[in-house]
Write an enzyme that holds these catalytic residues in place. Structure first.
Site, PDB file in Angstrom:
ATOM      1  N   LEU A 101       0.869  -1.164   0.000  1.00 50.11           N
ATOM      2  CA  LEU A 101       0.000   0.000   0.000  1.00 50.11           C
ATOM      3  C   LEU A 101       0.909   1.217   0.000  1.00 50.11           C
ATOM      4  O   LEU A 101       1.876   1.261   0.771  1.00 50.11           O
ATOM      5  CB  LEU A 101      -0.890   0.027   1.243  1.00 50.11           C
ATOM      6  CG  LEU A 101      -1.957  -1.073   1.351  1.00 50.11           C
ATOM      7  CD1 LEU A 101      -2.683  -0.973   2.692  1.00 50.11           C
ATOM      8  CD2 LEU A 101      -2.942  -1.007   0.210  1.00 50.11           C
ATOM      9  N   ASP A 102       0.623   2.202  -0.862  1.00 52.56           N
ATOM     10  CA  ASP A 102       1.518   3.360  -0.911  1.00 52.56           C
ATOM     11  C   ASP A 102       1.382   4.182   0.370  1.00 52.56           C
ATOM     12  O   ASP A 102       0.490   3.960   1.190  1.00 52.56           O
ATOM     13  CB  ASP A 102       1.295   4.191  -2.175  1.00 52.56           C
ATOM     14  CG  ASP A 102      -0.038   4.917  -2.203  1.00 52.56           C
ATOM     15  OD1 ASP A 102      -0.460   5.467  -1.163  1.00 52.56           O
ATOM     16  OD2 ASP A 102      -0.669   4.966  -3.278  1.00 52.56           O
ATOM     17  N   ARG A 103       2.262   5.138   0.530  1.00 56.09           N
ATOM     18  CA  ARG A 103       2.390   5.855   1.805  1.00 56.09           C
ATOM     19  C   ARG A 103       1.098   6.543   2.218  1.00 56.09           C
ATOM     20  O   ARG A 103       0.773   6.611   3.409  1.00 56.09           O
ATOM     21  CB  ARG A 103       3.538   6.873   1.703  1.00 56.09           C
ATOM     22  CG  ARG A 103       3.823   7.624   2.998  1.00 56.09           C
ATOM     23  CD  ARG A 103       5.146   8.354   2.928  1.00 56.09           C
ATOM     24  NE  ARG A 103       5.201   9.286   1.828  1.00 56.09           N
ATOM     25  CZ  ARG A 103       4.791  10.559   1.879  1.00 56.09           C
ATOM     26  NH1 ARG A 103       4.278  11.031   3.019  1.00 56.09           N
ATOM     27  NH2 ARG A 103       4.880  11.341   0.839  1.00 56.09           N
ATOM     28  N   THR A 105      -1.983   5.651   1.358  1.00 51.86           N
ATOM     29  CA  THR A 105      -3.130   4.733   1.397  1.00 51.86           C
ATOM     30  C   THR A 105      -3.135   3.992   2.722  1.00 51.86           C
ATOM     31  O   THR A 105      -2.102   3.552   3.201  1.00 51.86           O
ATOM     32  CB  THR A 105      -3.048   3.722   0.236  1.00 51.86           C
ATOM     33  OG1 THR A 105      -3.091   4.428  -1.011  1.00 51.86           O
ATOM     34  CG2 THR A 105      -4.217   2.746   0.278  1.00 51.86           C
TER      35      THR A 105
END
Length: 237
Positions: A101-103, A105
């Site tokens: 999961l990106d930063r 999200t």
């Protein structure tokens, strides 16, 4: 855990001896002779025996409600990582995150020491579904449902598989859910950008059979229940 790793770690046998053990049919899983030395097993799900002696595994499985500002990485010089969300006595070098999961999200992230399971869950042929709750700057339209179902094409020409878009609440639809079976880089954000909508907030609420419920606050984690682990059993091979 792969059977070969389990037997070598608990019985301290050589590779040659390991092959002999399997050739003789001394390894059984759920009462059946097992010849596949790479089979992934867990003693919470399977009865594992070597020459009629039961073997046990000690894998860890955590579900984390990842907060914003935390990166999905083993280490980072600038930001805290998902492993920083764990208590010190729950961390170990064998823990892996399953997918990213990106930063910015938040939401459901599976962490496990079972490297084979982590690998298998990410294989395209497994078609593991992921559902995201999305808040949009520009409202979604009914026509977007068909666009997502047909397969979104990114602005760079990359084609996505069919996805399920659900509009939540009443128009204008700034709050939606989308379910995908892929894991392209920033996929959900790019899908909406391709239809002229900017994602402002993004949260993953399901990963395969695992569901993020309201009992797990942002930044908190817990071990999987036996029932949740049972739901992952089809991915053990």
């Amino acid at each position: 855990m792969r059977l070969e790793e389990l037997i070598q770690s608990t019985q301290k046998v050589s590779r040659k001896e390991l092959k002999r053990i399997f050739a003789k049919g001394l390894v059984r899983v759920d009462g059946q002779i097992e010849r596949n030395i790479s089979r992934n097993v867990d003693s919470n799900l399977h009865q594992i025996s070597l020459n009629q002696r039961l073997l046990t595994t000690k894998e860890r499985y955590y579900i984390l409600n990842k907060p914003k500002g935390v990166v999905t990485a083993n280490k980072d010089a600038q930001y805290p990582t998902v492993f920083d969300c764990l208590h010190a006595n729950d961390r170990c070098n064998q823990l892996k995150f399953v997918g990213r999961l990106d930063r910015q999200t938040e939401g459901l992230l599976l962490l496990t020491t079972n490297g084979q399971l982590a690998y298998d869950l990410l294989q395209p042929n497994q078609k593991v579904s992921k559902t995201y709750e999305v808040w949009l700057k520009e409202a979604a339209e009914y026509a977007d449902i068909d666009r997502f179902k047909a397969g979104i094409t990114f602005l760079d020409g990359t084609k996505c598989q069919s996805a399920q878009l659900t509009l939540l609440g009443t128009a204008p639809f700034h709050h939606v859910q989308v379910t995908i079976q892929e894991g392209k880089f920033h996929q959900v954000k790019k899908m909406f950008l391709s239809v002229g909508k900017k994602v402002e907030e993004l949260k993953r609420i399901t990963f395969g059979p695992l569901v993020l419920d309201d009992t797990l606050a942002v930044g908190q984690y817990r071990r999987l229940t036996i029932e949740e682990l049972q739901r992952l059993k089809p991915y053990f091979r």
